[in-house]
Design a protein around this motif. Structure first.
Motif, PDB file in Angstrom:
ATOM      1  N   ASP A 442      44.966  25.663  28.051  1.00 14.44           N
ATOM      2  CA  ASP A 442      43.595  26.137  28.248  1.00 14.44           C
ATOM      3  C   ASP A 442      43.548  27.458  29.009  1.00 14.44           C
ATOM      4  O   ASP A 442      42.485  28.073  29.114  1.00 14.44           O
ATOM      5  N   ARG A 443      44.685  27.881  29.539  1.00 12.01           N
ATOM      6  CA  ARG A 443      44.700  29.098  30.357  1.00 12.01           C
ATOM      7  C   ARG A 443      44.621  30.354  29.509  1.00 12.01           C
ATOM      8  O   ARG A 443      44.140  31.392  29.979  1.00 12.01           O
ATOM      9  N   PHE A 444      45.088  30.284  28.266  1.00  8.61           N
ATOM     10  CA  PHE A 444      45.079  31.467  27.418  1.00  8.61           C
ATOM     11  C   PHE A 444      44.315  31.158  26.132  1.00  8.61           C
ATOM     12  O   PHE A 444      44.660  30.223  25.417  1.00  8.61           O
ATOM     13  N   ASP A 445      43.296  31.952  25.860  1.00  6.19           N
ATOM     14  CA  ASP A 445      42.466  31.739  24.672  1.00  6.19           C
ATOM     15  C   ASP A 445      42.903  32.710  23.579  1.00  6.19           C
ATOM     16  O   ASP A 445      42.552  33.884  23.593  1.00  6.19           O
ATOM     17  N   HIS A 446      43.694  32.200  22.628  1.00 12.54           N
ATOM     18  CA  HIS A 446      44.194  33.043  21.549  1.00 12.54           C
ATOM     19  C   HIS A 446      43.067  33.587  20.686  1.00 12.54           C
ATOM     20  O   HIS A 446      43.118  34.730  20.222  1.00 12.54           O
ATOM     21  N   ALA A 447      42.051  32.772  20.439  1.00 12.85           N
ATOM     22  CA  ALA A 447      40.945  33.224  19.590  1.00 12.85           C
ATOM     23  C   ALA A 447      40.227  34.416  20.212  1.00 12.85           C
ATOM     24  O   ALA A 447      39.823  35.352  19.510  1.00 12.85           O
TER      25      ALA A 447
END
Length: 459
Positions: A442-447
């Motif tokens: 949840d720390r990195f939002d690829h979208a």
């Protein structure tokens, strides 16, 4: 009677203690295997200092158990030993030139000799990528270039020291050219990085190459030795079932459980495909979908047996694409670990994404056919439309629904543990690679990253 009961209690307690020690020893062996494998590949494949690999990869957010181990890196023997000082658990990882590292675990059958691999020449730096190594900075107008790099800066920014993103590389390819890239300290455009489950999509490409050569077909029965018994219901499993994760084989893909199948397979078994192939059916082949790294290793064994052995990825895929940093690691039995163990630089991961964007064609050579790509992108029954044939059809778990909605519907992905991603967006002629070590998904939002980059690129 009291003596009998007392003796019975002693037996039960003793059995429980023995069982507890057995489980503890297995857990410690898995920990030692993980430590040794990561350290060996980090040092001898990626070329990073051992202390850095231990601090930033092996133990990152994982103190406790891994703090119990000692290690030794033998540069001359190209091997790593990891052990608990008491000697209760120890593992050794060994490097083989061109083939990376494997845990030195016993296997039921002897390892086949690994033939030397022909080195892949690096690209000429004065030519534009992918033919050469030069960034096409002039391909973007100044305002677009500035906006792209602002998106990259945000992806690297650490605003929570208690929960790090650890982005290590981002590469952006637009209209066939490398237009932007950024790297964390200690990482460069030449650093091979572990893709974890992005190896599954490499396995898809390799399967496509073998299918194009007529050596296997998706609808054929999977030629797996363990399933040859006349009454074995696993004989019904096809290559297509393996590609679409619908084999029906029992397998626990639970990274929270220390003794889950995926951990036992990767860190306690020398023959990983054999371990997975020995599993019983829990569902009729083709009737259930379940993500399984074990299935990927069975598939990798089928594909390499149909091709040229453990050198197949290097000769059929990496060399034609010029992926000179790429290493597909076999296990101790000589079978490619198709679930997890491909290392490549961000630029070389982008080459693989560009191959898919081009429909399997590379410089006039067909690696796999357009029909194979169409087949790959057909949703696997039971996957809810999220998975094709060892390729994801949706972005990773995300926190920004608006960003997801803004991404074109023809997108697809190679995804891996700790936040690895290759995003392919055909309608925008774009490939985006993100490599890192993000423990909390949840720390990195690829979208959000994809949307920011697409918004910054010319239409």
């Amino acid at each position: 009677m009291k003596r009998v009961l007392k003796f019975g209690v002693i037996v039960v307690v003793a059995a429980a203690a023995v069982f507890g020690l057995y489980r503890l020893q297995k857990v410690l062996m898995i920990g030692a295997g993980y430590y040794a494998k990561m350290l060996c590949s980090g040092v001898f494949v990626s070329g990073r200092p051992a202390d850095e690999v231990i601090a930033e990869d092996v133990r990152a957010d994982r103190s406790g158990l891994l703090g119990l181990f000692s290690n030794s890196v033998d540069s001359e023997a190209e091997a790593v030993d990891v052990w608990v000082p008491s000697g209760f658990a120890a593992q050794r990882a060994v490097y083989r030139d061109g083939y990376g590292c494997h845990l030195a675990l016993d296997v039921a059958r002897p390892e086949e000799p690994l033939r030397p691999l022909e080195p892949i020449a690096p690209p000429h730096q004065d030519a534009l990528w992918p033919e050469g190594g030069r960034l096409a900075a002039e391909a973007l107008p100044p305002e677009n270039r500035e906006a792209v790099y602002a998106a990259l800066d945000e992806a690297f920014a650490e605003d929570n020291p208690e929960n790090l993103k650890r982005t290590r590389a981002i590469v952006v390819v637009h209209r066939g050219r490398l237009v932007a890239e950024q790297y964390a300290p200690s990482f460069t455009e030449q650093t091979p990085q572990l893709g974890w489950s992005m190896a599954k999509s490499v396995t898809n490409a390799l399967a496509g190459a073998v299918v194009a050569r007529g050596e296997i077909a998706p609808d054929q029965r999977a030629p797996v030795e363990e399933w040859n018994g006349a009454d074995d219901p696993r004989r019904a499993i096809t290559v297509d079932n393996l590609l679409r994760m619908s084999s029906g084989l029992e397998f626990t893909e639970d990274y929270g459980g220390m003794l889950a199948d995926v951990r036992v397979m990767l860190f306690l078994r020398g023959d990983k495909a054999g371990f997975a192939a020995d599993k019983p059916l829990t569902c009729d082949p083709g009737q259930c979908w379940e993500y399984s790294s074990g299935t990927s290793n069975i598939l990798a064994g089928v594909v390499q047996d149909a091709a040229v052995g453990p050198a197949s990825a290097h000769e059929l895929l990496f060399a034609p694409l010029g992926m000179h940093t790429a290493v597909f690691e076999p296990d101790a039995s000589g079978t490619l670990v198709g679930s997890s163990y491909v290392h490549a630089s961000a630029r070389d991961w982008a080459r693989l994404g560009l191959l898919y964007l081009r429909g399997g064609e590379w410089n006039g050579k067909t690696i796999f056919t357009r029909d194979w790509l169409d087949y790959t992108l057909e949703p696997a029954p039971g996957s809810g439309g999220t998975f094709g044939a060892h390729v994801w059809l949706e972005a990773p778990p995300h926190n920004d629904p608006e960003a997801v909605a803004a991404i074109p519907e023809d997108d697809f992905y190679f995804l891996g543990h700790d936040g690895q991603m290759v995003a392919v967006i055909p309608s925008r002629e774009t490939v985006i690679v993100r490599l890192g070590l993000t423990r909390d998904q949840d720390r990195f939002d690829h979208a959000r990253l994809i949307r920011s980059i697409l918004d910054a690129l010319p239409e």
